[in-house]
Design a protein around this motif. Structure first.
Motif, mmCIF file in Angstrom:
data_model
loop_
_atom_site.group_PDB
_atom_site.id
_atom_site.type_symbol
_atom_site.label_atom_id
_atom_site.label_comp_id
_atom_site.label_asym_id
_atom_site.label_seq_id
_atom_site.Cartn_x
_atom_site.Cartn_y
_atom_site.Cartn_z
ATOM 1 N N GLN A 123 0.837 -1.199 0.000
ATOM 2 C CA GLN A 123 0.000 0.000 0.000
ATOM 3 C C GLN A 123 0.873 1.251 0.000
ATOM 4 O O GLN A 123 1.891 1.307 0.687
ATOM 5 N N VAL A 124 0.486 2.228 -0.808
ATOM 6 C CA VAL A 124 1.170 3.523 -0.847
ATOM 7 C C VAL A 124 0.116 4.617 -0.780
ATOM 8 O O VAL A 124 -0.866 4.591 -1.536
ATOM 9 N N GLU A 125 0.315 5.574 0.109
ATOM 10 C CA GLU A 125 -0.610 6.695 0.238
ATOM 11 C C GLU A 125 0.167 7.997 0.280
ATOM 12 O O GLU A 125 1.042 8.188 1.124
ATOM 13 N N GLU A 126 -0.153 8.882 -0.653
ATOM 14 C CA GLU A 126 0.475 10.199 -0.638
ATOM 15 C C GLU A 126 -0.241 11.071 0.383
ATOM 16 O O GLU A 126 -1.462 11.243 0.327
ATOM 17 N N LEU A 127 0.506 11.626 1.313
ATOM 18 C CA LEU A 127 -0.087 12.408 2.399
ATOM 19 C C LEU A 127 -0.216 13.884 2.067
ATOM 20 O O LEU A 127 -0.714 14.661 2.860
ATOM 21 N N GLY A 128 0.191 14.255 0.887
ATOM 22 C CA GLY A 128 0.087 15.663 0.519
ATOM 23 C C GLY A 128 1.362 16.415 0.838
ATOM 24 O O GLY A 128 2.216 15.958 1.592
ATOM 25 N N MET A 129 1.468 17.588 0.286
ATOM 26 C CA MET A 129 2.663 18.397 0.433
ATOM 27 C C MET A 129 2.425 19.535 1.411
ATOM 28 O O MET A 129 1.416 20.231 1.335
ATOM 29 N N THR A 130 3.354 19.699 2.332
ATOM 30 C CA THR A 130 3.329 20.833 3.247
ATOM 31 C C THR A 130 4.110 21.976 2.623
ATOM 32 O O THR A 130 5.305 21.845 2.357
ATOM 33 N N VAL A 131 3.420 23.079 2.353
ATOM 34 C CA VAL A 131 4.048 24.206 1.664
ATOM 35 C C VAL A 131 4.745 25.108 2.673
ATOM 36 O O VAL A 131 4.140 25.556 3.650
ATOM 37 N N GLY A 132 6.009 25.371 2.431
ATOM 38 C CA GLY A 132 6.774 26.236 3.314
ATOM 39 C C GLY A 132 6.532 27.707 3.021
ATOM 40 O O GLY A 132 5.818 28.075 2.089
ATOM 41 N N LYS A 152 13.307 31.581 -2.173
ATOM 42 C CA LYS A 152 12.986 30.164 -2.305
ATOM 43 C C LYS A 152 12.063 29.750 -1.166
ATOM 44 O O LYS A 152 11.994 30.414 -0.131
ATOM 45 N N ARG A 153 11.363 28.666 -1.366
ATOM 46 C CA ARG A 153 10.618 28.065 -0.271
ATOM 47 C C ARG A 153 10.820 26.556 -0.337
ATOM 48 O O ARG A 153 11.012 25.983 -1.414
ATOM 49 N N ILE A 154 10.798 25.915 0.809
ATOM 50 C CA ILE A 154 11.038 24.479 0.899
ATOM 51 C C ILE A 154 9.734 23.788 1.285
ATOM 52 O O ILE A 154 9.151 24.076 2.339
ATOM 53 N N ASN A 155 9.270 22.907 0.428
ATOM 54 C CA ASN A 155 8.054 22.149 0.667
ATOM 55 C C ASN A 155 8.408 20.722 1.053
ATOM 56 O O ASN A 155 9.427 20.175 0.618
ATOM 57 N N THR A 156 7.559 20.110 1.858
ATOM 58 C CA THR A 156 7.792 18.740 2.320
ATOM 59 C C THR A 156 6.796 17.794 1.678
ATOM 60 O O THR A 156 5.586 17.990 1.786
ATOM 61 N N ILE A 157 7.320 16.781 1.003
ATOM 62 C CA ILE A 157 6.497 15.742 0.369
ATOM 63 C C ILE A 157 6.522 14.506 1.255
ATOM 64 O O ILE A 157 7.591 14.071 1.696
#
Length: 230
Positions: free
Chosen positions: A162-171, A207-212
């Protein structure tokens, strides 16, 4: 019952600002409504001409509408009207935008003329290759964590169930406009009295750093037999 190890993997995606966006609101107040309307229209046209001559391309400007009102504190003391126009700018270079905004100041020397500049949220982008690499890195991070747990537990990973994408947290980049609240600068009349053109030291774009993040479930088997672990 299937045996598995479930972990969350993550990676960082760096996005670079590609477009700086500004909201220009210019207004004229006058004792007569006709005067406010006519002068505001002329001031708008002057602003557009100055912006173009200062390096802002026509396709980097768009119409933001207009409004007319009478300030409440004028109603009892004197008649009057205020007319405002809004111009929206989307520019790829910060230096060029700032230089153009500075060039507007001389046409706002009249005390009845007002300029408000609000920096809107910039546009950030990353290439398709960078995005793909960040997603792959998040999945690899999940596998690495699961592999460590499996090794310490005396089992080995078999397959991904199983794989679930939890969404991206935008910095947040820290630039004006890239917040939950707005920012505005206000200039009323009193433009510069000449002198050398402002010199801007060029800096690297914001720049901004997003978390995947991905949640991944790995099936496990006994390390020696290869049979499903109990």
């Amino acid at each position: 019952m299937d045996s598995y190890i479930e972990v969350t993997g993550q990676s960082s995606l760096v996005e670079q600002v590609t477009t700086y966006r500004a909201d220009l609101s210019l207004s004229v107040r006058a004792a007569q409504a006709d005067t406010a309307i006519s002068e505001a229209g002329a001031l708008r046209d002057d602003c557009i001409r100055v912006l173009k001559s200062s390096g802002i391309a026509p396709d980097e400007m768009s119409e933001g509408g207009n409004a007319t009102w009478q300030p409440w504190f004028w109603k009892k003391s004197k008649p009057g009207q205020e007319r405002a126009f809004k111009i929206l700018i989307a520019c790829s270079e910060a230096k060029r935008l700032y230089t153009a905004l500075d060039a507007l100041q001389p046409i706002f020397e009249h005390q009845r003329y007002t300029l408000n500049v609000s920096m809107l949220k910039p546009q950030f982008e990353a290439s398709d290759a960078e995005r793909a690499q960040a997603h792959a890195a998040a999945l690899a991070d999940a596998r690495g964590k699961a592999q460590l747990i499996a090794s310490e537990s005396g089992v080995r990973l078999s397959f991904v169930s199983q794989v679930e994408e939890l969404g991206m947290t935008v910095g947040r980049s820290g630039t004006y406009g890239d917040e939950d609240w707005g920012y505005a600068t206000r200039g009323v009349g009193g433009g510069p009295d000449g002198g050398d053109e402002a010199a801007y030291v060029q800096l690297e774009g914001a720049k901004r750093i997003n978390t995947i993040r991905y949640r991944v479930r790995f099936g496990i088997v006994a390390a020696e037999t290869g049979k499903p672990a109990n």
